[in-house]
Design a protein around this motif. Structure first.
Motif, short mmCIF file in Angstrom:
data_model
loop_
_atom_site.label_atom_id
_atom_site.label_comp_id
_atom_site.label_asym_id
_atom_site.label_seq_id
_atom_site.Cartn_x
_atom_site.Cartn_y
_atom_site.Cartn_z
N VAL A 108 24.83 30.30 -14.63
CA VAL A 108 24.13 29.29 -15.42
C VAL A 108 22.71 29.12 -14.89
O VAL A 108 22.48 29.08 -13.67
CB VAL A 108 24.89 27.94 -15.36
CG1 VAL A 108 24.11 26.86 -16.10
CG2 VAL A 108 26.27 28.11 -15.98
N ASP A 109 21.77 29.03 -15.82
CA ASP A 109 20.37 28.78 -15.44
C ASP A 109 20.24 27.29 -15.11
O ASP A 109 20.14 26.44 -16.01
CB ASP A 109 19.46 29.17 -16.60
CG ASP A 109 17.98 29.07 -16.23
OD1 ASP A 109 17.69 28.81 -15.04
OD2 ASP A 109 17.14 29.26 -17.12
N ARG A 110 20.25 26.97 -13.83
CA ARG A 110 20.31 25.57 -13.39
C ARG A 110 18.92 24.94 -13.43
O ARG A 110 18.27 24.69 -12.40
CB ARG A 110 20.90 25.51 -11.98
CG ARG A 110 22.26 26.15 -11.83
CD ARG A 110 23.34 25.38 -12.58
NE ARG A 110 23.54 24.07 -12.03
CZ ARG A 110 24.32 23.79 -10.98
NH1 ARG A 110 25.01 24.77 -10.41
NH2 ARG A 110 24.46 22.56 -10.53
N ARG A 111 18.47 24.65 -14.63
CA ARG A 111 17.19 23.98 -14.81
C ARG A 111 17.36 22.76 -15.70
O ARG A 111 18.33 22.65 -16.44
CB ARG A 111 16.16 24.93 -15.43
CG ARG A 111 15.75 26.09 -14.53
CD ARG A 111 14.58 26.84 -15.13
NE ARG A 111 14.91 27.43 -16.43
CZ ARG A 111 14.01 27.99 -17.24
NH1 ARG A 111 12.74 28.01 -16.89
NH2 ARG A 111 14.38 28.52 -18.38
N TYR A 112 16.38 21.85 -15.62
CA TYR A 112 16.34 20.66 -16.45
C TYR A 112 17.62 19.85 -16.27
O TYR A 112 17.96 19.43 -15.17
CB TYR A 112 16.09 21.04 -17.91
CG TYR A 112 14.90 21.96 -18.08
CD1 TYR A 112 13.62 21.56 -17.67
CD2 TYR A 112 15.04 23.23 -18.62
CE1 TYR A 112 12.53 22.40 -17.81
CE2 TYR A 112 13.94 24.08 -18.76
CZ TYR A 112 12.70 23.65 -18.36
OH TYR A 112 11.62 24.49 -18.48
N GLY A 113 18.35 19.64 -17.35
CA GLY A 113 19.54 18.81 -17.25
C GLY A 113 20.71 19.47 -16.57
O GLY A 113 21.75 18.82 -16.34
N LEU A 114 20.60 20.76 -16.23
CA LEU A 114 21.70 21.48 -15.60
C LEU A 114 21.52 21.59 -14.09
O LEU A 114 22.28 22.31 -13.43
CB LEU A 114 21.82 22.89 -16.20
CG LEU A 114 21.99 22.95 -17.72
CD1 LEU A 114 22.13 24.40 -18.17
CD2 LEU A 114 23.18 22.14 -18.18
N THR A 115 20.53 20.90 -13.54
CA THR A 115 20.31 20.98 -12.10
C THR A 115 21.37 20.21 -11.32
O THR A 115 21.74 20.60 -10.21
CB THR A 115 18.91 20.44 -11.74
OG1 THR A 115 18.79 19.10 -12.27
CG2 THR A 115 17.83 21.33 -12.34
N VAL A 116 21.89 19.13 -11.89
CA VAL A 116 22.93 18.35 -11.20
C VAL A 116 24.25 19.11 -11.30
O VAL A 116 24.43 20.00 -12.15
CB VAL A 116 23.06 16.94 -11.83
CG1 VAL A 116 21.74 16.19 -11.71
CG2 VAL A 116 23.50 17.04 -13.28
N ASP A 117 25.17 18.74 -10.42
CA ASP A 117 26.49 19.38 -10.46
C ASP A 117 27.25 18.93 -11.71
O ASP A 117 27.23 17.73 -12.05
CB ASP A 117 27.28 19.01 -9.21
CG ASP A 117 26.68 19.63 -7.97
OD1 ASP A 117 26.01 20.68 -8.10
OD2 ASP A 117 26.87 19.06 -6.87
N PRO A 118 27.93 19.84 -12.38
CA PRO A 118 28.64 19.47 -13.62
C PRO A 118 29.90 18.66 -13.31
O PRO A 118 30.48 18.77 -12.23
CB PRO A 118 28.99 20.82 -14.25
CG PRO A 118 29.09 21.75 -13.10
CD PRO A 118 28.08 21.29 -12.09
N GLU A 119 30.28 17.85 -14.26
CA GLU A 119 31.55 17.15 -14.16
C GLU A 119 32.69 18.14 -14.31
O GLU A 119 32.59 19.09 -15.11
CB GLU A 119 31.64 16.07 -15.23
CG GLU A 119 30.58 14.99 -15.09
CD GLU A 119 30.66 13.98 -16.22
OE1 GLU A 119 31.49 14.17 -17.13
OE2 GLU A 119 29.88 13.02 -16.20
N PRO A 120 33.74 17.98 -13.54
CA PRO A 120 34.86 18.94 -13.65
C PRO A 120 35.51 18.89 -15.02
O PRO A 120 35.80 17.82 -15.55
CB PRO A 120 35.82 18.49 -12.54
CG PRO A 120 35.48 17.05 -12.31
CD PRO A 120 34.01 16.90 -12.56
#
Length: 850
Positions: free
Chosen positions: A331-343
């Motif tokens: 996953v390109d961990r930028r913008y809103g995806l920088t935080v850890d995802p909810e399980p």
């Protein structure tokens, strides 16, 4: 002397028919008398062969034996009372009764009077010769073996069925156990030695039958893995022992009376002792199932994924599933995806299985839409697995792909859907999402399309800010995600009522799709949307021109472009062809030219310079052509159906198989066959028929956009009828693609009937418009009775109601409407298959002429 010779020859010819008739009477007497005894014997044998004696002991045994003995005595008494041995005289009488004139009795008679008269003797001799000839033609009479009246409950058939079942599933050897039931039977058992029984029952999913080991002569057996071996030992304990090494048990030999074990490996089974047997067992292993993908997933414009796969197993696949998990490392961990995802749990989707047919080797397609899932358009890992009946599992290698989802080409919609993804990724993104959405909603211009959409977006922002301050639970997260999805769909598709705006919107979406490298399926769907929006816009433009009274010379040359709908359709077909060929630059240029022409144009109903017919007349002519072509297509489908059930009928050249124009199933005579099997050039076949049916459906859709009478009851009725005709054509096309010719013909008949109703309603709408445009006409004295005293052509009738073909045709304002109604009635009657062929030929000739 001659009479005696004729009699002797006649009776000698009856020898074998008489014997066979007597044999039939004997069989009849035996069946009529001994059927209860036979039924009782069959029932008792069936019970013994199925092992009923094992459940009898002590008093129950003697009670059953007493009942059987009484039943046997009754059956014997019944037989002795009913049985009578047939006599030769009775057989002769039955044979004689089967012949006309009782010739056998006549042969046995003597001349009573006139024996001394030569003339009378000659007559008698001639009579004897005729009777001898008749007797020589005698055939044996069959015995009557029916006992239905004596056995109304068909007990004999019940006994016979039980005996047949015992032969299949029981054992004849068990009849010998009857001697063990009598007193002193144990001694008899010891004297005759111990006995045994054995069965081999393969697993049910293999579909193989159970084997009775006592009946098998072969000493080498091939049995599936998991076969249940059942052995029963009778007699003195220890007289027989069983040794086996196929189940993996540690016990080498056992003398237990009842033994059951499962086949796990190849080896040997032996029974040691009196009547010893041994079998060499070869294990047939249960193969592990296999599954594999047949290619990358295909995605439609709305995000629906189609994933083909193949599965196979030696006995059949029972179930399967697809497991999809997030590939977080990719996953390109930028913008809103920088935080850890909810399980989130992995996606588990059951694989489709054939409803009927063989599951040992099949291909299927997994069809799902993951557009609303938080992982849509993100990297995921996919793995397929299948399971067989023995719970063996096979899995594919883990493959990496982007989870297919719907793509949004509108910038505002794409921004909203990205914020929805971030919200579902983690609730910690809520403050950031509210800020981004405030930026999107700031001075939006035309991006949000309407005030209602802007208000909905502001409401979502307020809820996000409020919940982010006081805590965002999972339920509210789901509600906000649903609101953002609905908002993005509204921004992408729009809720605009204006046809021009919808057309512009469709053009913009198609442009964005071409720039962003959309798939062929997405572009094809967007192209269909553009076609529908363009048709709506043209219909609105036509109504506006009609309301403003736009004429041929009302608009100066150069101020507007003049095009027909066929020209527009050709341009859009060219654009789609360029896109399918991958020539996106040329397609974009052609689309730009189409946009410019659509901005400044005037729609015409016909080609320039050909404006002789009114829009209603052109629509009526187009519908008439569609009806004729549909009739020809239905005729072709009917001929193909005849060919299926009666090969060699000539492919449309069979006797009496006439086309719509009177020809015998060839070329233009069948309207739509065109002499080459249809427009596609395919000579017959359901694919060609389906393509022609789809072409007719497209033509009808274009004609519906040019119908006059908008807003009137008659015009609305015509549109409703044509909608039904279009739906019936769609069903007919689907049936043709499935090779269901009978269903297709039924739907084509419904389409033709709906077309006729639409044409009648359109004619009434045109007549109404004509009366409205000519005030004062048609309201003369007696106008309400203008049809009385006239024939369908408007001619005056005589006082007796007779018509005069020499009378002139009626003249008046409704001449065209009357002629149109008459033509519609001729078309309707010519399409009714129940009418005589002569009448339909006449009606077809009228249609060809007028």
């Amino acid at each position: 002397m001659e009479t005696s010779t004729d009699r002797t020859d006649g009776l000698r010819a009856l020898r074998w028919p008489l014997r066979l008739t007597w044999a039939g009477m004997l069989a009849e007497a035996l069946v009529q008398a001994f059927w209860p005894m036979l039924a009782l014997v069959l029932a008792v044998l069936a019970a013994l062969m199925m092992g009923a004696q094992d459940a009898l002991a002590g008093g129950a045994l003697w009670a059953v034996l007493a009942v059987i003995g009484l039943a046997a005595l009754f059956a014997l008494f019944f037989a002795l009372r009913r049985f009578r041995l047939p006599s030769r005289a009775a057989a002769l009488a039955r044979l004689d009764a089967s012949l006309p004139g009782r010739p056998i009795r006549a042969l046995l008679d003597d001349q009573a009077i006139g024996a001394g008269d030569a003339a009378s003797a000659a007559v008698w001799q001639a009579h004897q010769r005729r009777m001898a000839a008749r007797a020589a033609a005698a055939k044996p009479v069959k015995g009557d073996l029916r006992v239905a009246q004596a056995d109304p409950y068909a007990l004999r058939y019940v006994a016979l069925l039980g005996f047949i079942v015992a032969l299949v599933f029981g054992s004849v050897w068990r009849l010998g156990e009857v001697t063990h039931l009598a007193p002193g039977g144990t001694g008899g058992t010891l004297a005759s030695g111990p006995v045994w029984e054995g069965w081999a029952e393969p697993p049910r999913h293999t579909g193989k039958p159970t084997l009775y080991l006592n009946d098998l002569e072969a000493e080498v057996l091939s049995l599936p893995e998991g076969t249940l071996i059942t052995l029963r030992l009778y007699g003195e304990l220890g007289a027989l022992t069983v040794a086996e090494n196929v189940s993996g048990r540690e016990v080498a030999a056992s003398s237990e009376p009842a033994q059951d074990f499962t086949l796990r490996q190849s080896g040997e089974i032996s029974i040691d002792g009196p009547g010893a047997r041994a079998w060499q067992i070869t294990l047939l292993p249960d193969a592990v199932p296999q599954v594999e993908r047949l290619g990358p997933p295909e995605v439609t414009a709305l995000g629906e994924m189609s994933l083909p796969f193949l599965a196979r197993d030696d006995y059949g696949v029972e179930a399967g599933e697809a497991r999809i998990s997030l590939d977080l490392a990719s996953v390109d961990r930028r913008y809103g995806l920088t935080v850890d995802p909810e399980p989130r749990p992995e996606i588990v989707v059951p694989l489709p299985m054939p409803i009927s047919g063989d599951r040992r080797d099949f291909e299927e397609t997994l069809i799902e839409n993951f557009s609303k899932h938080p992982w849509a358009n993100l990297p995921v890992s996919l793995q397929l697995s299948v399971l067989d009946a023995s719970e063996q599992q096979a899995v594919t290698e883990v493959s990496q792909l982007t989870l297919p989802g719907r793509r949004f080409f509108d910038p505002a919609a794409a921004a909203v859907i990205e914020m929805r993804r971030d919200l579902l990724w983690s609730r910690a993104n809520a403050p950031r999402i509210a800020q981004v959405l405030r930026a999107v909603s700031y001075a939006p211009g035309d991006d949000l399309r309407s005030e209602v959409t802007a208000l909905r977006l502001k409401q979502v922002i307020r809820r996000l800010e409020l919940r982010a301050r006081y805590g965002l639970d999972e339920e509210v997260q789901t509600e906000l995600a649903d609101d953002l999805w609905a908002l993005a769909i509204e921004l992408e598709e729009g809720v605009l009522a204006d046809a021009l705006e919808r057309m512009r919107r469709a053009q913009d979406r198609l442009n964005e799709a071409m720039k962003n490298g959309a798939s062929q399926a997405e572009i094809a769907e967007l192209m269909d949307e553009l076609r529908r929006a363009t048709e709506d816009y043209l219909e609105q433009l036509q109504r506006q021109q009609a309301q403003e009274g736009a004429g041929e010379d009302q608009q100066p040359q150069g101020e507007a472009m003049q095009m027909t709908q066929d020209d527009l359709q050709r341009m859009m077909d060219r654009i789609q062809e360029l896109m399918e060929q991958g020539r996106m630059a040329e397609a974009a240029e052609a689309l730009r030219q189409l946009q410019e022409m659509m901005e400044n144009m005037r729609v015409t109903e016909g080609q320039p310079g050909q404006g002789g017919n009114s829009p209603g007349e052109q629509a009526m002519e187009g519908l008439s052509d569609t009806l004729r072509e549909q009739q020809g297509l239905s005729d072709q489908a009917f001929r193909d159906l005849q060919e299926q059930f009666n090969p060699g009928t000539g492919a449309g050249e069979s006797d009496g198989n006439e086309g719509r124009n009177g020809g015998q199933g060839r070329g233009e005579s069948h309207e739509g066959q065109r002499g080459q099997g249809g427009p596609s050039g395919e000579e017959g076949g359901e694919e060609g028929l389906a393509g022609r049916q789809q072409a007719l459906r497209d033509a009808l859709r274009r004609q519906q956009g040019r119908l006059p009478g908008q807003g009137t009851a008659e015009g609305d009725a015509a549109r409703d009828a044509l909608d039904r005709a279009g739906e019936a054509m769609d069903r007919a096309g689907e049936a043709l693609r499935r090779d269901e010719l009978a269903e297709a013909i039924d739907n084509q008949a419904q389409a033709m009937e709906a077309l006729r109703e639409g044409m009648r309603a359109l004619g009434e709408a045109m007549e109404q418009e004509q009366r409205a445009g000519q005030p004062g006409q048609g309201t003369a004295e007696g106008g309400d009775q203008r049809g009385e005293g006239r024939d369908p052509l408007g001619r005056e009738q005589g006082g007796s109601g007779a018509n005069s073909s020499d009378a002139p045709l009626a003249q008046g304002p409704d001449d065209q409407g009357r002629a149109r109604r008459l033509l519609d009635e001729i078309r309707r009657r010519s399409g009714e298959a129940a009418r005589p062929e002569v009448e339909r030929d006449y009606l077809n000739r009228l249609l060809d002429r007028f």
